[in-house]
Design an enzyme around this catalytic site. Structure first.
Site, short mmCIF file in Angstrom:
data_model
loop_
_atom_site.label_atom_id
_atom_site.label_comp_id
_atom_site.label_asym_id
_atom_site.label_seq_id
_atom_site.Cartn_x
_atom_site.Cartn_y
_atom_site.Cartn_z
N LEU A 200 0.81 -1.22 0.00
CA LEU A 200 0.00 0.00 0.00
C LEU A 200 0.85 1.27 0.00
CD1 LEU A 200 -3.06 -0.89 2.29
CD2 LEU A 200 -2.84 -1.01 -0.20
N ARG A 201 2.17 1.13 0.14
CA ARG A 201 3.13 2.23 -0.09
C ARG A 201 3.07 3.39 0.91
NH1 ARG A 201 5.83 -1.34 -2.81
NH2 ARG A 201 5.45 -1.49 -5.03
N ASN B 2 7.53 -3.25 3.44
CA ASN B 2 8.64 -2.55 2.75
C ASN B 2 8.26 -1.12 2.36
OD1 ASN B 2 6.88 -3.32 0.66
ND2 ASN B 2 8.54 -3.75 -0.79
N ASP C 201 9.27 -9.08 2.81
CA ASP C 201 8.97 -9.16 1.38
C ASP C 201 9.52 -8.00 0.57
OD1 ASP C 201 7.60 -10.35 -0.94
OD2 ASP C 201 6.57 -8.43 -0.90
N HIS D 193 9.69 -14.22 1.20
CA HIS D 193 9.92 -13.93 -0.22
C HIS D 193 11.14 -14.79 -0.60
CE1 HIS D 193 10.73 -11.05 -3.70
NE2 HIS D 193 11.89 -11.66 -3.56
N ASP E 107 -0.03 -9.66 -4.41
CA ASP E 107 1.24 -8.94 -4.53
C ASP E 107 1.03 -7.62 -5.29
OD1 ASP E 107 3.85 -8.26 -4.10
OD2 ASP E 107 4.72 -9.85 -5.34
N HIS F 107 3.48 1.22 -8.84
CA HIS F 107 4.71 1.94 -9.12
C HIS F 107 4.42 3.18 -9.96
CE1 HIS F 107 7.62 -0.74 -7.34
NE2 HIS F 107 7.10 -1.79 -7.96
N PRO G 110 10.19 -3.81 -10.28
CA PRO G 110 9.30 -4.96 -10.49
C PRO G 110 7.98 -4.76 -9.73
CG PRO G 110 10.94 -5.48 -8.82
CD PRO G 110 11.21 -4.06 -9.25
N GLY G 111 6.90 -5.24 -10.31
CA GLY G 111 5.62 -5.20 -9.61
C GLY G 111 4.50 -4.73 -10.50
O1 DOR Z 1 7.39 -7.46 -7.91
C1 DOR Z 1 7.55 -7.20 -6.75
N1 DOR Z 1 7.26 -5.97 -6.24
N2 DOR Z 1 8.05 -8.13 -5.93
C2 DOR Z 1 8.39 -7.84 -4.67
O2 DOR Z 1 8.85 -8.73 -3.99
C3 DOR Z 1 8.28 -6.48 -4.14
C4 DOR Z 1 7.25 -5.73 -4.85
C5 DOR Z 1 7.30 -4.26 -4.58
O3 DOR Z 1 7.40 -3.85 -3.43
O4 DOR Z 1 7.19 -3.48 -5.55
ZN ZN Z 2 7.98 -10.66 -2.80
ZN ZN Z 3 5.32 -8.33 -2.49
#
Ligand code: DOR
Ligand code: ZN
Ligand code: ZN
Length: 428
Positions: free
Chosen positions: A59-60, A90, A150, A177, A303, A307, A321-322
């Site tokens: 959720l950032r 994170n 994670d 993770h 997940d 971004h 990634p994400g």
């Molecule tokens: O694709 C991913 N994005 N994998 C992760 O483990 C972290 C996540 C992120 O926080 O953007």
């Molecule tokens: Zn992950």
């Molecule tokens: Zn994740």
């Protein structure tokens, strides 16, 4: 306050029934007398399910409120049919102490669209060096039930072992993770033919499978509960089957994107498809679907990883990634699991609500649709389709890999403790 859901089919089974909800609890099922002041939801034979529970959401907040906030992410969750989500640690600052996890929990309650359960970090600052104060977070007002670094793997086996040992005393679960970092230095995509052709450094299946095997053994010997995040390879499913057969207390999740998408997407060069762990092969996806149907993989978790444009709309190697997941999860599960006959709607309730609630230790979620139970409910039109538009999703970021795709299954209403949180595509 009362609500009547008229003509719904619980679990997609049997004839349509009315469901009366009063003060947050289901009080009658069948042909009900509608109270005068009741809010009516016409279900028209749609499928009624227990509210979805997402064990894995980013959720950032705090730190990257330009991409998602607890407010916007809660809206996306409610629209996606969720009544509870676990928010990963994170953030910036990292959720490795009581102050941050209590902020996340409280903010979620203020927004009131979905229960936001903060995940606590396993190690201080996600640095993988020193255990965070798991007990303080577990006993805080946020009652943290899931711990995870994670984004990063708890790679040190001694630290992971200690975390598992502590977790048993606290009755919490460690969510890993699984990525052996020495095997994924510079990794950009699934290690295979496609990555090789494009010149991307590979992310080998063994980097995931070796950590899952190690952690299953550590959990077995510590008599601890382990949860494996975003299983992406068929080999991991085999390891999980082996570990479960031996009585390991291990659970696992698979993401919607690993059920549907493959590394064929690399050919587009579009970083919207970059995710960690990476999209794998069609054979992996097929075996993940089978493992989910079989119960070797317990549940679906999104997940959801928002971004910003500047972090995604760039060359592949520089992109984060994400991908977004909360509002598309049900539809991807409908496409990959229901349309294919691998799961019926009762099975969907199991993998999207009941099992995740059990793993996350939530007493009031994932409950049966029955009189006396909390009214955390999701209404799904199984016959409707919709077209995904990233810009129209409730998230602040728009990085969906499903842009323009037509998908089956529309969430038409979500109720959290009897209160409508989403209805006909709008947050209430
Ligand atoms: O694709 C991913 N994005 N994998 C992760 O483990 C972290 C996540 C992120 O926080 O953007
Ligand atoms: Zn992950
Ligand atoms: Zn994740």
């Amino acid at each position: 306050m009362s609500t009547v859901i008229k003509g719904a089919r619980p679990y997609g089974e049997g004839d349509p029934v009315d469901v009366l909800v009063e003060d947050g609890v289901i009080t009658a099922i069948g042909a009900v007398d509608v109270p005068k002041d009741a809010e009516i939801v016409e279900a028209g034979g749609q499928v009624l399910l227990p509210g979805f529970v997402d064990l894995h959401t980013h959720l950032r907040e705090p730190g990257r409120e330009d991409t998602e906030t607890i407010d916007s992410g809660s809206a996306a969750a409610a629209l996606g049919g969720y009544t509870a989500v676990f928010a990963m640690a994170n953030t910036d600052p990292v959720a490795d102490n009581a102050v941050i996890v209590e902020h996340v929990w409280r903010r979620g309650q203020e927004v009131g669209l979905v229960d936001v359960h903060p995940v606590g970090a396993v190690t201080v600052g996600l640095k993988g060096e020193k255990l965070a104060e798991l007990g303080t977070m577990a006993n805080s007002q946020a009652r943290v039930k899931v711990f995870s670094d994670d984004g990063l793997c708890v790679a040190d086996p001694l630290l992971m072992r200690r975390a598992l040992e502590y977790s048993t005393a606290l009755d919490v679960v460690i969510a890993q993770h699984a990525e052996e970092p020495r095997l994924t230095v510079g990794a950009q995509a699934h290690e295979g033919e496609r990555a090789a052709r494009l010149g991307y450094t590979g992310w080998p299946a063994a980097a995931e499978e070796s950590i899952v095997a190690r952690d299953c053994l550590l959990a077995l010997h510590a008599n601890a509960r382990l949860h494996v995040c975003h299983v992406s390879t068929s080999g991991t499913a085999d390891v999980l089957r082996w570990a479960k057969d031996r009585g390991t207390q291990v659970s696992a999740e698979v993401t919607p994107h690993h059920l549907l998408l493959t590394d064929e997407r690399l050919a587009t060069y579009d970083p919207v498809n970059k995710v960690n762990p990476p999209l794998r092969t069609e054979s992996d996806a097929e075996k993940l679907r089978a493992a989910l149907a079989e119960g070797v993989i317990d549940c679906v978790a999104t997940d959801h990883a928002p971004h910003a444009v500047q972090d995604k709309d760039t060359e592949w190697a520089a992109a984060r990634p994400g991908m977004l997941g909360l509002q598309t999860a049900l539809s991807i599960v409908a496409e990959t699991m229901v349309r294919t006959g691998l799961l019926d709607w009762r099975g969907v309730a199991r993998v999207m609500s009941e099992r995740p609630a059990e793993i996350g230790n939530l007493a009031d979620q994932g409950r049966p649709i029955a009189v006396g139970e909390p009214a955390n409910l999701t209404l799904v039109d199984p016959d409707a389709e919709w077209t995904v538009r990233g810009a129209e999703l409730a998230s602040i970021a728009a990085n969906t890999p499903y842009e323009g795709m037509r998908l089956p299954g529309v969430v038409t209403a979500t109720l959290l403790r009897g209160r409508l949180t989403a209805r006909d595509g709008k947050v209430c």
